[in-house]
Motif scaffolding. Structure first.
Motif, PDB file in Angstrom:
ATOM      1  N   PRO A  17      -6.452 -41.778 -82.383  1.00 48.92           N
ATOM      2  CA  PRO A  17      -7.681 -41.882 -80.553  1.00 48.92           C
ATOM      3  C   PRO A  17      -7.840 -43.316 -80.266  1.00 48.92           C
ATOM      4  N   LEU A  18      -7.117 -44.314 -81.274  1.00 46.62           N
ATOM      5  CA  LEU A  18      -7.620 -45.432 -80.350  1.00 46.62           C
ATOM      6  C   LEU A  18      -6.614 -46.224 -79.564  1.00 46.62           C
ATOM      7  N   ILE A  19      -5.443 -45.504 -79.558  1.00 46.54           N
ATOM      8  CA  ILE A  19      -4.314 -45.904 -79.149  1.00 46.54           C
ATOM      9  C   ILE A  19      -4.162 -45.207 -77.530  1.00 46.54           C
ATOM     10  N   ASP A  20      -4.698 -43.904 -77.790  1.00 46.91           N
ATOM     11  CA  ASP A  20      -5.063 -42.841 -76.410  1.00 46.91           C
ATOM     12  C   ASP A  20      -6.292 -43.687 -76.332  1.00 46.91           C
ATOM     13  N   GLY A  21      -6.853 -44.854 -76.248  1.00 46.25           N
ATOM     14  CA  GLY A  21      -7.945 -45.138 -75.407  1.00 46.25           C
ATOM     15  C   GLY A  21      -8.031 -46.405 -75.112  1.00 46.25           C
TER      16      GLY A  21
END
Ligand SMILES: [Mg+2]
Length: 277
Positions: free
Chosen positions: A258-262
């Motif tokens: 999810p951090l990459i998506d952010g």
């Protein structure tokens, strides 16, 4: 933003085990991991995405949104090296800002620079990302100086222009070479942003900038997480191979996808709002 994550991961093994040299190997240590710098950068990125989607314009509502996201991300990614005061704040739902002037406001701010269309918007939003926790003037300055430096680098600013901009907030009387040998642990905004900017100014390319940030010692992951996005913006991105080598540190075993998506959503918004990658 990728530069933030790379700097954070590279520096993670040196924060409490400083290494005062540039030619450390390997560049990405097998024991490295992502820390609070990456988690809270993703929270800022997600907040900016929501601001855009919802058409939010009210400063107070935006500060409230960032506060909610800082808490939610911190609880979702426990044990990532959060500062003690920050963790106390994050665990109390309605805790007020605690007047911090620590380097946390600078380490998480990079998405603002990619999102903003103008330097004025960049400075306004940087302030709003600081306010939930870092409402001390130095905490706000750290966020604005970092975001503004990245913004100028993204929009073709020279190193001289970036240095002059940062000096609106912090004097930079010494060079990297003068500061590096005796630099010591410092967790406040001014004592972190200054050397992080000097590491960038002295660098030849992205990896060199991160190596110089780590060679300062001190709060290595956070210094490199501040140097990284400035260098990324200035040198036209991070080396793709290096990013591919960093991604596994956010892979399934560490649950950091999810951090990459952010941040990916903010690169897309940058392209849409500013007309370029
Ligand atoms: Mg950290």
């Amino acid at each position: 933003m990728k530069g933030t994550y790379i700097g954070d991961v590279v520096g993670s093994v040196y924060e409490f085990n400083n290494i005062k040299k540039e030619d450390f190997m390997p560049f990405l240590h097998e024991s490295a991991f992502f820390t609070d710098d990456s988690v809270l950068t993703a929270a800022v990125g997600t907040g900016l995405y929501m601001i855009e989607e919802l058409g939010m314009t009210d400063d107070d509502e935006i500060v409230e949104l960032f506060a909610k996201l800082y808490r939610a991300y911190t609880l979702s990614f426990p044990g990532r090296g959060y500062g003690g005061h920050f963790l106390c704040w994050a665990q109390r739902e309605n805790a007020p800002a605690y007047n911090s002037c620590g380097n946390g406001s600078a380490m998480r701010v990079s998405p603002v620079a990619w999102y903003a269309e103008t330097l004025e918007e960049c400075e306004r939003l940087a302030r709003l990302t600081a306010l939930p926790t870092h409402n001390h003037p130095d905490g706000i300055a750290g966020a604005q100086a970092t975001a503004g430096a990245i913004f100028l680098a993204l929009h073709g600013g020279s190193k001289a222009e970036i240095k002059a901009y940062v000096e609106k907030y912090y004097a930079l009387p010494k060079t990297y070479a003068e500061v590096q040998p005796d630099y010591d642990w410092e967790s406040l905004c001014d004592g972190t942003v200054q050397p992080a900017v000097l590491a960038f100014l002295a660098s030849d390319d992205f990896e060199d900038a991160i190596r110089k940030a780590i060679a300062l010692g001190g709060d290595s992951d956070t210094i490199a997480a501040i140097t990284g996005p400035i260098a990324e913006a200035y040198y036209g991105g991070v080396p793709e191979e290096l990013w591919q080598q960093t991604l596994p540190y956010f892979g399934d075993s560490q649950d950091g996808e999810p951090l990459i998506d952010g941040i990916e959503r903010i690169y897309a918004l940058h392209e849409k709002r500013c007309g370029k990658k």
